[in-house]
Write a protein that holds these residues in place. Sequence first.
Motif, PDB file in Angstrom:
ATOM      1  N   ARG A 251      -6.317  87.562  -5.654  1.00  0.00           N
ATOM      2  CA  ARG A 251      -7.496  86.713  -5.639  1.00  0.00           C
ATOM      3  C   ARG A 251      -8.072  86.574  -7.055  1.00  0.00           C
ATOM      4  O   ARG A 251      -8.060  87.521  -7.839  1.00  0.00           O
ATOM      5  CB  ARG A 251      -8.596  87.298  -4.737  1.00  0.00           C
TER       6      ARG A 251
ATOM      7  N   VAL B  93     -11.524  81.835  -5.401  1.00  0.00           N
ATOM      8  CA  VAL B  93     -12.780  81.675  -4.673  1.00  0.00           C
ATOM      9  C   VAL B  93     -13.908  81.404  -5.652  1.00  0.00           C
ATOM     10  O   VAL B  93     -14.088  82.159  -6.613  1.00  0.00           O
ATOM     11  CB  VAL B  93     -13.122  82.929  -3.840  1.00  0.00           C
TER      12      VAL B  93
ATOM     13  N   LEU C 182     -13.006  78.806  -0.756  1.00  0.00           N
ATOM     14  CA  LEU C 182     -11.656  79.300  -0.990  1.00  0.00           C
ATOM     15  C   LEU C 182     -10.750  78.144  -1.380  1.00  0.00           C
ATOM     16  O   LEU C 182     -10.684  77.130  -0.680  1.00  0.00           O
ATOM     17  CB  LEU C 182     -11.124  79.971   0.271  1.00  0.00           C
TER      18      LEU C 182
END
Length: 298
Positions: free
Chosen positions: A215, A273, A296
């Motif tokens: 991420r 994100v 997202l």
Amino acid sequence: MTDQISDAQFTARTLSEALPYIQRYAGKTIVVKYGGHAMVDERLSAIFARDVVLLKTLGINVVIVHGGGPQIGKLLDRLGIVSEFKGGLRVTDEATMEVVEMVLSGPINKSIVRAINQAGGKAVGLSGSDGNLIQAEKAQKTERDPDSHIEQVLDLGFVGEPSAVDTSVLDALLKSNSQLIPVVAPVGVGKDGHRYNVNADTSAGALAAALGASRLFLLTDVAGVLDKNKNLMREIAVDAIPDLIADGTAAGGMIPKLETAAQSVKHGVGAAVILDGRAPHALLMELFTEHGAGTLIS
């Protein structure tokens, strides 16, 4: 007493519900671009530091990249250094670059390191120049002349863009069983050895891609990407981003964030994100709850 038991049960249930998400990210790497209000508000800074230490304790490798535009501007004003802006970007001459590196690699970087260490972690402050971590080249920006409508090349001085990333110093810090948390100032180095002022969002995206992060989090001062009715868009496909920019749904400072998110995903990051850094525990809500907390991009 009943209220205390209810609170304890709620906390226990929340931890239990988070288990699948904790298992999903254990041993994985996330990169967090930290800036905006979250970085200058003492209460939010302390919460952020504590959450980062929690993530590390749960076995998640966290790499932080921070900005510092307002702090740089304040010191330039105090020193009487006048900044020129072209195309909305600060021209970084030699004197300005001296201040940029001083502020980013100095007080800002070390204040984040101290906050994390105070929360029980082991943070290590780095510059993108350390170990050739962020290799940069002079940024190539253009602007359309309002009279002739001809695209003109802007000379922004020592403003740079990442050209390559050498993750060896981060690999060493993130090796198995290491409790170290890298905090990176976005100052890059060119092939000629000169330093460059590199946008923090762009730096974070480049590092996330090079590390193969699960991420990339871009903390900002809005809830995320909003649609034309000002409602939060929970998820956006990379292919939809050009249309959002073209029709004006994404504008201003959101455009480079979306472009950075798209580039990182295209280069192997699991997802990016865009997250509201003003919301306490935003990172934990995004990682460990079903609905998340931002937008997202996947």
